[in-house]
Design a protein around this motif. Structure first.
Motif, PDB file in Angstrom:
ATOM      1  N   LEU A  98      -2.048   0.800 -11.083  1.00 49.21           N
ATOM      2  CA  LEU A  98      -2.257  -0.559 -10.061  1.00 49.21           C
ATOM      3  C   LEU A  98      -3.250  -0.226  -8.971  1.00 49.21           C
ATOM      4  CD1 LEU A  98       1.262  -2.053  -9.840  1.00 49.21           C
ATOM      5  CD2 LEU A  98      -0.696  -3.260 -10.421  1.00 49.21           C
ATOM      6  N   VAL A  99      -4.181  -1.086  -8.856  1.00 50.83           N
ATOM      7  CA  VAL A  99      -4.875  -0.789  -7.505  1.00 50.83           C
ATOM      8  C   VAL A  99      -4.839  -2.090  -6.657  1.00 50.83           C
ATOM      9  CG1 VAL A  99      -6.638   0.320  -9.046  1.00 50.83           C
ATOM     10  CG2 VAL A  99      -7.102  -2.184  -8.612  1.00 50.83           C
ATOM     11  N   TRP A 100      -3.958  -3.143  -6.843  1.00 54.31           N
ATOM     12  CA  TRP A 100      -3.712  -4.140  -5.915  1.00 54.31           C
ATOM     13  C   TRP A 100      -2.599  -4.772  -6.167  1.00 54.31           C
ATOM     14  CZ3 TRP A 100      -7.863  -8.981  -5.761  1.00 54.31           C
ATOM     15  CH2 TRP A 100      -7.541  -9.529  -4.559  1.00 54.31           C
ATOM     16  N   ALA A 101      -1.896  -4.728  -5.059  1.00 54.49           N
ATOM     17  CA  ALA A 101      -0.333  -5.508  -5.135  1.00 54.49           C
ATOM     18  C   ALA A 101      -0.495  -6.419  -3.786  1.00 54.49           C
ATOM     19  CB  ALA A 101       0.627  -4.560  -5.449  1.00 54.49           C
ATOM     20  N   GLU A 102      -0.200  -7.568  -4.159  1.00 54.91           N
ATOM     21  CA  GLU A 102       0.091  -8.383  -2.695  1.00 54.91           C
ATOM     22  C   GLU A 102       0.502  -9.920  -3.164  1.00 54.91           C
ATOM     23  OE1 GLU A 102      -2.880 -10.289   0.823  1.00 54.91           O
ATOM     24  OE2 GLU A 102      -3.649  -8.726  -0.701  1.00 54.91           O
ATOM     25  N   THR A 103       1.518 -10.156  -2.277  1.00 51.30           N
ATOM     26  CA  THR A 103       2.054 -11.466  -2.364  1.00 51.30           C
ATOM     27  C   THR A 103       1.308 -12.394  -1.202  1.00 51.30           C
ATOM     28  OG1 THR A 103       4.152 -10.762  -3.041  1.00 51.30           O
ATOM     29  CG2 THR A 103       3.929 -13.082  -2.174  1.00 51.30           C
ATOM     30  N   VAL A 104       0.509 -13.545  -1.466  1.00 51.71           N
ATOM     31  CA  VAL A 104      -0.225 -14.117  -0.560  1.00 51.71           C
ATOM     32  C   VAL A 104       0.798 -15.557  -0.140  1.00 51.71           C
ATOM     33  CG1 VAL A 104      -2.453 -15.564  -0.078  1.00 51.71           C
ATOM     34  CG2 VAL A 104      -2.301 -13.457  -1.716  1.00 51.71           C
ATOM     35  N   ALA A 105       1.157 -15.576   1.124  1.00 54.56           N
ATOM     36  CA  ALA A 105       1.689 -16.787   1.391  1.00 54.56           C
ATOM     37  C   ALA A 105       0.746 -18.219   1.198  1.00 54.56           C
ATOM     38  CB  ALA A 105       2.376 -16.617   2.975  1.00 54.56           C
ATOM     39  N   GLY A 106       1.606 -19.238   1.046  1.00 52.92           N
ATOM     40  CA  GLY A 106       0.956 -20.751   1.302  1.00 52.92           C
ATOM     41  C   GLY A 106       0.218 -20.661   2.433  1.00 52.92           C
TER      42      GLY A 106
ATOM     43  N   VAL B 139       0.897  -1.317  -0.090  1.00 56.34           N
ATOM     44  CA  VAL B 139       0.080   0.000  -0.048  1.00 56.34           C
ATOM     45  C   VAL B 139       0.805   1.154   0.139  1.00 56.34           C
ATOM     46  CG1 VAL B 139      -1.848   1.243   1.133  1.00 56.34           C
ATOM     47  CG2 VAL B 139      -1.778  -1.378   1.442  1.00 56.34           C
ATOM     48  N   PRO B 140       0.858   2.193  -0.981  1.00 55.08           N
ATOM     49  CA  PRO B 140      -0.232   1.948  -2.182  1.00 55.08           C
ATOM     50  C   PRO B 140       0.469   0.945  -3.233  1.00 55.08           C
ATOM     51  CG  PRO B 140       1.325   3.788  -2.443  1.00 55.08           C
ATOM     52  CD  PRO B 140       1.692   3.379  -1.157  1.00 55.08           C
ATOM     53  N   ALA B 141      -0.611   0.470  -3.940  1.00 54.27           N
ATOM     54  CA  ALA B 141      -0.039  -0.385  -4.899  1.00 54.27           C
ATOM     55  C   ALA B 141       0.892  -0.235  -5.929  1.00 54.27           C
ATOM     56  CB  ALA B 141      -1.385  -1.016  -5.692  1.00 54.27           C
ATOM     57  N   SER B 142       0.686   1.279  -6.277  1.00 58.13           N
ATOM     58  CA  SER B 142       1.555   1.856  -7.190  1.00 58.13           C
ATOM     59  C   SER B 142       3.144   1.827  -6.898  1.00 58.13           C
ATOM     60  CB  SER B 142       1.067   3.295  -7.347  1.00 58.13           C
ATOM     61  OG  SER B 142       1.118   4.372  -6.162  1.00 58.13           O
ATOM     62  N   SER B 143       3.151   1.346  -5.701  1.00 62.55           N
ATOM     63  CA  SER B 143       4.800   1.428  -5.312  1.00 62.55           C
ATOM     64  C   SER B 143       5.339  -0.004  -5.442  1.00 62.55           C
ATOM     65  CB  SER B 143       4.801   1.811  -3.978  1.00 62.55           C
ATOM     66  OG  SER B 143       4.185   0.670  -2.954  1.00 62.55           O
ATOM     67  N   TRP B 144       4.445  -0.936  -5.858  1.00 62.31           N
ATOM     68  CA  TRP B 144       5.050  -2.396  -6.464  1.00 62.31           C
ATOM     69  C   TRP B 144       6.156  -1.985  -7.360  1.00 62.31           C
ATOM     70  CZ3 TRP B 144       3.880  -6.700  -4.480  1.00 62.31           C
ATOM     71  CH2 TRP B 144       4.213  -8.087  -5.091  1.00 62.31           C
ATOM     72  N   PRO B 145       7.438  -2.928  -7.033  1.00 60.78           N
ATOM     73  CA  PRO B 145       8.591  -2.833  -7.901  1.00 60.78           C
ATOM     74  C   PRO B 145       8.464  -2.913  -9.426  1.00 60.78           C
ATOM     75  CG  PRO B 145       8.841  -4.530  -6.385  1.00 60.78           C
ATOM     76  CD  PRO B 145       7.395  -4.019  -6.344  1.00 60.78           C
ATOM     77  N   ALA B 146       7.589  -4.026  -9.882  1.00 59.08           N
ATOM     78  CA  ALA B 146       7.589  -4.264 -11.190  1.00 59.08           C
ATOM     79  C   ALA B 146       6.153  -4.448 -11.685  1.00 59.08           C
ATOM     80  CB  ALA B 146       8.339  -5.706 -11.559  1.00 59.08           C
ATOM     81  N   PRO B 147       5.677  -3.356 -12.012  1.00 61.80           N
ATOM     82  CA  PRO B 147       3.960  -3.208 -12.249  1.00 61.80           C
ATOM     83  C   PRO B 147       4.014  -3.987 -13.546  1.00 61.80           C
ATOM     84  CG  PRO B 147       4.766  -1.087 -12.385  1.00 61.80           C
ATOM     85  CD  PRO B 147       5.855  -1.851 -11.603  1.00 61.80           C
ATOM     86  N   PRO B 148       2.724  -4.510 -14.192  1.00 60.91           N
ATOM     87  CA  PRO B 148       2.549  -4.918 -15.645  1.00 60.91           C
ATOM     88  C   PRO B 148       2.110  -3.677 -16.434  1.00 60.91           C
ATOM     89  CG  PRO B 148       0.666  -5.391 -14.024  1.00 60.91           C
ATOM     90  CD  PRO B 148       1.677  -4.645 -12.995  1.00 60.91           C
ATOM     91  N   CYS B 149       1.744  -2.609 -15.623  1.00 60.13           N
ATOM     92  CA  CYS B 149       1.084  -1.587 -16.638  1.00 60.13           C
ATOM     93  C   CYS B 149       1.953  -0.325 -15.961  1.00 60.13           C
ATOM     94  CB  CYS B 149      -0.252  -1.490 -16.424  1.00 60.13           C
ATOM     95  SG  CYS B 149      -0.981  -1.408 -14.939  1.00 60.13           S
ATOM     96  N   GLU B 150       1.347   0.618 -16.472  1.00 64.29           N
ATOM     97  CA  GLU B 150       1.834   1.912 -15.713  1.00 64.29           C
ATOM     98  C   GLU B 150       1.699   2.051 -14.421  1.00 64.29           C
ATOM     99  OE1 GLU B 150       0.766   6.834 -16.211  1.00 64.29           O
ATOM    100  OE2 GLU B 150       0.370   5.459 -17.866  1.00 64.29           O
ATOM    101  N   ALA B 151       2.413   2.296 -13.547  1.00 63.13           N
ATOM    102  CA  ALA B 151       2.631   2.352 -12.025  1.00 63.13           C
ATOM    103  C   ALA B 151       1.170   2.851 -11.312  1.00 63.13           C
ATOM    104  CB  ALA B 151       3.666   2.729 -11.192  1.00 63.13           C
ATOM    105  N   GLY B 152       0.698   4.087 -11.958  1.00 61.44           N
ATOM    106  CA  GLY B 152      -0.253   4.594 -11.327  1.00 61.44           C
ATOM    107  C   GLY B 152      -1.759   3.817 -11.452  1.00 61.44           C
TER     108      GLY B 152
END
Length: 274
Positions: free
Chosen positions: A42-50, A27-40
């Motif tokens: 992104l509305v959700w970025a998360e890593t879900v553990a097993g 949070v914010p999702a736009s700070s994700w290091p390698a977005p698939p699109c223009e960083a701004g």
């Protein structure tokens, strides 16, 4: 840093700001290091553990990409129309209406109202399942010794209950789910053949065709034959895009799909949403 006092505990907690764990929401999702699109966008970025879960409400047209980072994730998915959760993913109709029990690019995820909740716009894994659902408390207890959410081997349905509760839903609101990244094939005699994972880095991309509530549980597939509870990290990224429109190859791919899209847009248009 001492935490024996309230002030010390506060200072310790505040010192963690900005720290990133291997599995967590960003949070914010736009700070994700390698977005698939223009960083701004992104509305959700998360890593879900097993052995964990996540959930989010996504707007119509949002693209959602799930990635099996290490090769042993299994993303169990449920979808609901965001403002009317009685319309929800119907796995039986998803399979039956499209004459196909195997998920992949171009498939539509349908509700029991004959409308499209989401479409599969990309797939580099090819190892998925629309037949077995997720794991249960009884089965996990038999296999691993426990299945409650706080255990080392939480069951998928138990985690779905937690995700559902955070969206005002209860256990009776949990239909059969879809599974991504751990495949099952059906033999000529009706037997189940667990085909497992395609390996690290496989991904699927879904497009929300309505405003949807998304529940995701990352636990081993219920017919995974391995004796150990094996579940690794799942990456979840979502970004703003646009819903499928008439003339798009996905819209026009089959008569059944075209009718499902028409049902969806007609319904949304009557509500001033399309």
């Amino acid at each position: 840093m001492a935490t024996a006092t309230t002030h010390g505990a506060r200072d310790h907690a505040r010192a963690q700001e900005g720290t990133r764990a291997e599995a967590m929401p960003v949070v914010p999702a736009s700070s994700w290091p390698a977005p698939p699109c223009e960083a701004g966008h992104l509305v959700w970025a998360e890593t879900v553990a097993g052995g964990n879960y996540t959930h989010r409400v996504l707007a119509r047209g949002t693209e959602l990409r799930l990635t099996d980072l290490s090769g042993d994730a299994c993303a169990h998915l449920l979808l609901y129309a965001a403002d009317r959760p009685w319309e929800r993913l119907n796995v039986a109709d998803t399979v039956k209406v499209q004459w196909n029990a195997y998920l992949g690019e171009g498939q539509l995820l349908l509700s029991d109202q004959g409308r499209v909740l989401a479409s599969l716009t990309g797939d580099t894994s090819g190892r998925h399942d629309a037949l077995c659902g997720t794991s249960t408390l009884v089965r996990n207890t038999q296999r691993y010794g426990d299945g409650v959410p706080q255990s080392a081997s939480p069951a998928g349905r138990e985690l779905f209950k937690l995700a559902a509760a955070k969206n005002g839903l209860g256990p009776r609101d949990l239909p059969p789910s879809l599974s991504f990244f751990q495949g099952v094939a059906i033999g000529d005699d009706g037997s189940l053949d667990f085909t497992g994972s395609a390996g690290p880095g496989g991904s699927v991309t879904l497009r929300a065709e309505q405003d949807v509530t998304v529940l995701i549980v990352n636990v081993p597939h219920p017919v995974d034959p391995r004796p150990a509870y094996t579940s690794t990290a799942l990456e979840v990224l979502a970004w703003r895009s646009a819903a499928t429109k008439p003339g798009d190859p996905l819209w026009e791919a089959t008569p059944e799909g075209r009718r499902a899209f028409q049902n969806t847009v007609e319904f949304l248009a009557a509500r001033g949403l399309a």
